[in-house]
Enzyme design. Structure first.
Site, PDB file in Angstrom:
ATOM      1  N   CYS A   1       0.836  -1.197   0.000  1.00  0.00           N
ATOM      2  CA  CYS A   1       0.000   0.000   0.000  1.00  0.00           C
ATOM      3  C   CYS A   1       0.876   1.255   0.000  1.00  0.00           C
ATOM      4  O   CYS A   1       1.963   1.264   0.588  1.00  0.00           O
ATOM      5  CB  CYS A   1      -0.909  -0.004   1.229  1.00  0.00           C
TER       6      CYS A   1
ATOM      7  N   CYS B   1       2.310  -8.428   6.786  1.00  0.00           N
ATOM      8  CA  CYS B   1       1.002  -7.784   6.915  1.00  0.00           C
ATOM      9  C   CYS B   1       0.071  -8.570   7.828  1.00  0.00           C
ATOM     10  O   CYS B   1      -0.887  -8.014   8.371  1.00  0.00           O
ATOM     11  CB  CYS B   1       0.358  -7.613   5.545  1.00  0.00           C
TER      12      CYS B   1
END
Length: 247
Positions: free
Chosen positions: A203, A229
């Site tokens: 991201c 993540c």
């Protein structure tokens, strides 16, 4: 069938497959995964900096293998464009875009600012939960992780158990040079951000270019005590799905 039975079965099967495939070519690993699980197998891809190699190999085995792509709502525009272009070029016929649930965002991150205060929670609602839901219909999945990325991946097996499922890591043994050679041999397009110094791409708020000599994943969550993540973290047997990579 109980969760405990599922976990024991996946542990045994993963151990056997890892013993058989730990030195196999990535294509052989994917072929064995499909032979074992058929339409209960999915491939998870970030369409990131190194994703083209695994996707190309998989497309040569079966272009209809379901490819799960986590569209977190915070990806670079270049990644979204690359996902469309690469899927079309490789002839992938079943790429599924996974997005966070509206209710999760409304309750936990209504202003899209959670990444500033709690990156783990942000990854949880944007990656972990959507993937958990998507994987409910599958018994096994394929990832693009490699040992040379370091950290928790140094001892990565080719096949491993994962929350009652079996996880395949066909590229575990490959080096950066192996990936580059394969990409060059097959004329695979690079993610456009690679030319700008991004070695691992997630991201936009939590991804930076890497400096010369830094680890491949040094630009992910830079400055934080965080390297994953959450989708690849080991969970306790029987843990609920709402308990939580470059993939």
């Amino acid at each position: 069938m109980s969760l405990a039975y599922d976990a024991a079965r996946s542990d045994t099967l993963a151990a056997r497959l890892d013993a058989e495939l730990r030195r196999a070519h990535p294509r052989t690993v994917i072929e064995a995964a499909l032979e074992t699980f058929g339409d209960k197998l999915a491939l998870v891809s970030s369409f990131g900096a190194e994703s083209a190699v695994l996707l190309h190999i998989a497309s040569r085995v079966d272009p209809a293998i379901p490819v799960l792509f986590l569209d977190t709502g915070m990806l670079f525009g270049q990644t979204l464009d690359y996902r469309k272009q690469l899927a079309a070029r490789l002839g992938l016929t079943d790429v599924r875009d996974l997005r966070p649930a509206y209710q999760d965002l409304a309750t936990t991150d209504p202003q899209n600012k959670l990444w500033r205060t709690d990156t783990d929670a942000c990854c949880h609602i944007r990656k972990v939960l959507p993937l958990d839901r998507a994987l409910e219909g599958f018994e096994a999945w394929v990832t693009g992780r490699k040992r040379f990325h370091g950290g928790d991946r140094l001892n990565l097996p080719v096949v491993e158990p994962s929350d009652g499922k079996v996880k395949f890591n066909p590229l575990a043994n490959w080096t950066r040079e192996d990936l580059e050679a394969y990409a060059a041999e097959n004329d695979l397009p690079a993610h456009p951000l690679v030319a700008q110094g991004f070695a691992s791409i997630g991201c936009w708020p939590c991804t930076q270019p890497v400096e010369e000599g830094e680890d491949v994943r040094a630009g992910r969550w830079k400055g934080l005590d965080k390297t994953e993540c959450g989708i690849h973290l080991v969970r306790a047997p029987g843990a609920a799905n709402n308990v939580g990579g470059d993939i």
